[in-house]
Design a protein around this motif. Structure first.
Motif, PDB file in Angstrom:
ATOM      1  N   ASN A 163     -41.706  36.297 -10.812  1.00  0.00           N
ATOM      2  CA  ASN A 163     -41.939  36.190 -12.244  1.00  0.00           C
ATOM      3  C   ASN A 163     -40.867  36.934 -13.040  1.00  0.00           C
ATOM      4  O   ASN A 163     -40.836  38.159 -13.074  1.00  0.00           O
ATOM      5  CB  ASN A 163     -43.330  36.767 -12.548  1.00  0.00           C
ATOM      6  N   PHE A 164     -39.978  36.204 -13.687  1.00  0.00           N
ATOM      7  CA  PHE A 164     -38.933  36.784 -14.530  1.00  0.00           C
ATOM      8  C   PHE A 164     -39.313  36.492 -15.981  1.00  0.00           C
ATOM      9  O   PHE A 164     -39.238  35.354 -16.434  1.00  0.00           O
ATOM     10  CB  PHE A 164     -37.578  36.175 -14.176  1.00  0.00           C
ATOM     11  N   VAL A 165     -39.735  37.529 -16.703  1.00  0.00           N
ATOM     12  CA  VAL A 165     -40.229  37.364 -18.066  1.00  0.00           C
ATOM     13  C   VAL A 165     -39.162  37.876 -19.035  1.00  0.00           C
ATOM     14  O   VAL A 165     -38.864  39.066 -19.083  1.00  0.00           O
ATOM     15  CB  VAL A 165     -41.543  38.146 -18.278  1.00  0.00           C
ATOM     16  N   PHE A 166     -38.601  36.963 -19.813  1.00  0.00           N
ATOM     17  CA  PHE A 166     -37.570  37.304 -20.789  1.00  0.00           C
ATOM     18  C   PHE A 166     -38.195  37.207 -22.180  1.00  0.00           C
ATOM     19  O   PHE A 166     -38.620  36.126 -22.611  1.00  0.00           O
ATOM     20  CB  PHE A 166     -36.381  36.350 -20.669  1.00  0.00           C
ATOM     21  N   VAL A 167     -38.256  38.341 -22.882  1.00  0.00           N
ATOM     22  CA  VAL A 167     -38.878  38.376 -24.208  1.00  0.00           C
ATOM     23  C   VAL A 167     -37.823  38.777 -25.238  1.00  0.00           C
ATOM     24  O   VAL A 167     -37.172  39.819 -25.108  1.00  0.00           O
ATOM     25  CB  VAL A 167     -40.057  39.369 -24.256  1.00  0.00           C
ATOM     26  N   LEU A 168     -37.657  37.946 -26.249  1.00  0.00           N
ATOM     27  CA  LEU A 168     -36.695  38.197 -27.319  1.00  0.00           C
ATOM     28  C   LEU A 168     -37.417  38.794 -28.521  1.00  0.00           C
ATOM     29  O   LEU A 168     -38.399  38.224 -29.013  1.00  0.00           O
ATOM     30  CB  LEU A 168     -36.011  36.884 -27.712  1.00  0.00           C
ATOM     31  N   PHE A 169     -36.929  39.947 -28.996  1.00  0.00           N
ATOM     32  CA  PHE A 169     -37.554  40.638 -30.130  1.00  0.00           C
ATOM     33  C   PHE A 169     -36.673  40.485 -31.369  1.00  0.00           C
ATOM     34  O   PHE A 169     -35.556  41.003 -31.425  1.00  0.00           O
ATOM     35  CB  PHE A 169     -37.758  42.121 -29.793  1.00  0.00           C
ATOM     36  N   GLU A 170     -37.194  39.755 -32.330  1.00  0.00           N
ATOM     37  CA  GLU A 170     -36.443  39.445 -33.545  1.00  0.00           C
ATOM     38  C   GLU A 170     -36.296  40.687 -34.425  1.00  0.00           C
ATOM     39  O   GLU A 170     -37.260  41.403 -34.679  1.00  0.00           O
ATOM     40  CB  GLU A 170     -37.145  38.334 -34.329  1.00  0.00           C
ATOM     41  N   GLY A 171     -35.054  40.934 -34.873  1.00  0.00           N
ATOM     42  CA  GLY A 171     -34.785  42.057 -35.754  1.00  0.00           C
ATOM     43  C   GLY A 171     -34.516  43.361 -35.030  1.00  0.00           C
ATOM     44  O   GLY A 171     -34.156  44.354 -35.662  1.00  0.00           O
ATOM     45  N   TYR A 172     -34.671  43.382 -33.716  1.00  0.00           N
ATOM     46  CA  TYR A 172     -34.418  44.601 -32.945  1.00  0.00           C
ATOM     47  C   TYR A 172     -32.926  44.726 -32.656  1.00  0.00           C
ATOM     48  O   TYR A 172     -32.224  43.727 -32.526  1.00  0.00           O
ATOM     49  CB  TYR A 172     -35.170  44.567 -31.611  1.00  0.00           C
ATOM     50  N   SER A 225     -35.245  41.867 -24.732  1.00  0.00           N
ATOM     51  CA  SER A 225     -33.935  41.647 -25.333  1.00  0.00           C
ATOM     52  C   SER A 225     -33.993  41.765 -26.849  1.00  0.00           C
ATOM     53  O   SER A 225     -34.926  41.274 -27.491  1.00  0.00           O
ATOM     54  CB  SER A 225     -33.421  40.252 -24.953  1.00  0.00           C
ATOM     55  N   ALA A 226     -32.989  42.413 -27.434  1.00  0.00           N
ATOM     56  CA  ALA A 226     -32.897  42.581 -28.887  1.00  0.00           C
ATOM     57  C   ALA A 226     -32.095  41.435 -29.496  1.00  0.00           C
ATOM     58  O   ALA A 226     -30.993  41.123 -29.027  1.00  0.00           O
ATOM     59  CB  ALA A 226     -32.243  43.911 -29.230  1.00  0.00           C
ATOM     60  N   SER A 227     -32.622  40.838 -30.541  1.00  0.00           N
ATOM     61  CA  SER A 227     -31.938  39.694 -31.160  1.00  0.00           C
ATOM     62  C   SER A 227     -30.572  40.094 -31.714  1.00  0.00           C
ATOM     63  O   SER A 227     -29.619  39.311 -31.665  1.00  0.00           O
ATOM     64  CB  SER A 227     -32.799  39.094 -32.274  1.00  0.00           C
ATOM     65  N   GLN A 231     -33.388  51.306 -36.980  1.00  0.00           N
ATOM     66  CA  GLN A 231     -34.499  50.360 -36.961  1.00  0.00           C
ATOM     67  C   GLN A 231     -35.192  50.352 -38.305  1.00  0.00           C
ATOM     68  O   GLN A 231     -35.279  51.377 -38.974  1.00  0.00           O
ATOM     69  CB  GLN A 231     -35.493  50.733 -35.851  1.00  0.00           C
ATOM     70  N   ARG A 232     -35.719  49.205 -38.672  1.00  0.00           N
ATOM     71  CA  ARG A 232     -36.385  49.087 -39.967  1.00  0.00           C
ATOM     72  C   ARG A 232     -37.701  49.859 -40.014  1.00  0.00           C
ATOM     73  O   ARG A 232     -38.205  50.197 -41.076  1.00  0.00           O
ATOM     74  CB  ARG A 232     -36.642  47.608 -40.264  1.00  0.00           C
ATOM     75  N   SER A 233     -38.302  50.137 -38.840  1.00  0.00           N
ATOM     76  CA  SER A 233     -39.529  50.923 -38.790  1.00  0.00           C
ATOM     77  C   SER A 233     -39.677  51.526 -37.401  1.00  0.00           C
ATOM     78  O   SER A 233     -38.895  51.243 -36.504  1.00  0.00           O
ATOM     79  CB  SER A 233     -40.746  50.042 -39.101  1.00  0.00           C
ATOM     80  N   ASN A 234     -40.695  52.370 -37.240  1.00  0.00           N
ATOM     81  CA  ASN A 234     -40.980  52.958 -35.940  1.00  0.00           C
ATOM     82  C   ASN A 234     -41.764  52.017 -35.035  1.00  0.00           C
ATOM     83  O   ASN A 234     -42.057  52.369 -33.893  1.00  0.00           O
ATOM     84  CB  ASN A 234     -41.777  54.262 -36.111  1.00  0.00           C
ATOM     85  N   GLN A 235     -42.102  50.836 -35.526  1.00  0.00           N
ATOM     86  CA  GLN A 235     -42.956  49.924 -34.782  1.00  0.00           C
ATOM     87  C   GLN A 235     -42.341  49.544 -33.438  1.00  0.00           C
ATOM     88  O   GLN A 235     -43.057  49.293 -32.465  1.00  0.00           O
ATOM     89  CB  GLN A 235     -43.217  48.657 -35.608  1.00  0.00           C
TER      90      GLN A 235
END
Length: 415
Positions: free
Chosen positions: A338-347, A299-301, A363-367
């Protein structure tokens, strides 16, 4: 320079003034053109896809399939059946004499439809090579390849995640990408006809019904494609590829609307082993009954930030995102694995696609592309290949931008 030379040669004062005006106009035009060119080069730079880390060469081919048991609900034409474009990427025999596929123009067409920019802006795509060979021979192994089905986002294309797909295939997966006519961007068929997105219309009475019907149609697309792959109807060349597929090890991958599509397909087809959703919604059986398979939800913040955006312009988007999160909470409560919810800050919503490579606007970078590849491959390797070398939790612990949300009720306090 020619204009300046002419000015120097003039002796008549009137002609001199006139020539100077012409020079000024020309020079101003050149400066404007130069500045615009620099801005364009910055916003849409020449780029390259990440080099796949796997040991397999990558081949690709496409074909179309028609589901004669389903009418095309988006058109009014009598006898019009649902027709899909399918792309197959597969581990291939290395043949350096074959042609590398250039970065697909379908991505440019999808970007044009979203950004409303001229087609020529992405003309340079034809100079950018992927790492994929067109119509290469499939590489047979003693053990078969796991299969991953990919569903793209709304108004997008099966090529939108080429970087991720190339990494997966180089590591020993077969990937099938499906365009969904009238929810994907314009879909061109092998006979030259085009299913224009703008021509598709569904008759519905509410937005909830609209989403439910669209996801249902897209889900039936994937169900049909999987059954078609198992049938004897494939062309000879495609059949040789599919013979190398392990249909007991099937995963699903989707972005946005595609994420909603693959999770709903998982809810209906228990034989599917695992799924990865990039910022996808949820509707249908997946919400009502949950799913029984492991799911990685990235998930994108900045997508979640819409829930807190009180501006009038974003009211509809805020309501939409809020309902998606509510459905995610419901599905989590009803799911058994297994439900894995990962939040990515700044995405943002497009950080999980190739678009950050194409333009820094998104996006701020290609990372984010590298991170998306890493998490996706790790999750599939764990559940489809039994790899214990690393897991997503290890990646999260080592990251300064990813947060594991074990209970989605925590999102209310985080945003």
């Amino acid at each position: 320079m020619s204009s300046i030379f002419k000015v120097v040669k003039k002796t008549d004062s009137k002609l001199m003034k006139r020539s100077k005006l012409i020079v000024t106009i020309k020079v101003s035009g050149i400066i404007v053109w130069f500045v615009v060119s620099l801005i364009t080069l910055y916003l849409f730079p020449n780029f390259s896809l990440p080099t796949p880390t796997g040991s397999f060469a990558i081949g690709t081919m496409s074909f179309e399939v028609t589901d004669t048991n389903r009418e095309e609900f988006y058109t009014q034409e009598v006898g019009d059946h649902r027709k899909l474009m399918v792309q197959v990427w597969y581990p291939a025999e290395k043949d350096l004499n074959l042609e590398l596929q250039t970065y697909p123009k379908q991505v440019a067409e999808a970007l044009n439809s979203v950004l409303n920019v001229p087609d020529w802006l992405f003309g340079y795509f034809s100079n950018i090579n992927t790492h994929t060979y067109i119509d290469a021979k499939v590489l047979p192994l003693d053990t078969k390849y796991p299969l991953i089905i990919f569903s793209p986002g709304n108004n997008s294309t099966r090529f939108q995640n080429t970087a991720v797909i190339e990494e997966l295939v180089s590591s020993g997966y077969v990937v099938i990408g499906v365009d969904h006519p009238y929810t994907s961007n314009d879909v061109a068929y092998t006979d030259g006809t085009i299913a224009y997105r703008s021509d598709g219309q569904l008759e519905v009475t509410s937005k909830d019904e609209f989403y439910e019907r669209e996801i249902n149609i897209r889900t039936e697309d994937l169900q049909f494609v999987i059954q078609y792959l198992k049938s004897d109807q494939l062309l000879t060349y495609a059949r040789e590829i599919v013979k190398q597929v392990d249909f007991d090890q099937v995963g699903m991958l989707g972005h946005s609307y595609g994420g909603a599509t693959i999770v709903e397909t998982m809810a209906r087809e228990p034989y599917i082993k695992v799924g990865v959703s990039y910022d996808g919604g949820l509707w249908g059986k997946a919400v009502e009954d949950g799913i029984s398979q492991p799911l990685l939800y990235m998930s994108a913040s900045q997508t979640l930030d819409y829930m807190d955006d009180t501006s009038i312009d974003n009211e509809e988007t805020r309501s939409f995102v809020t309902s998606v999160v509510a459905n995610l909470k419901t599905m989590q409560d009803k799911s058994t694995k297994n439900f894995v919810f990962v939040l990515f800050e700044g995405y943002n919503h497009y950080s999980f696609t190739d678009i950050p490579l194409i333009s820094p606007l998104f996006q701020r970078s290609n990372q984010s592309v590298t991170t998306t590849i890493q998490y996706t491959k790790t999750f599939f390797d764990h559940y489809l290949k039994g790899s214990e070398s690393s897991d997503v939790n290890t990646l999260i612990n080592e990251s300064n931008e990813a947060t594991l949300i074990e209970d989605l009720k925590e999102l209310d306090s985080l945003r």
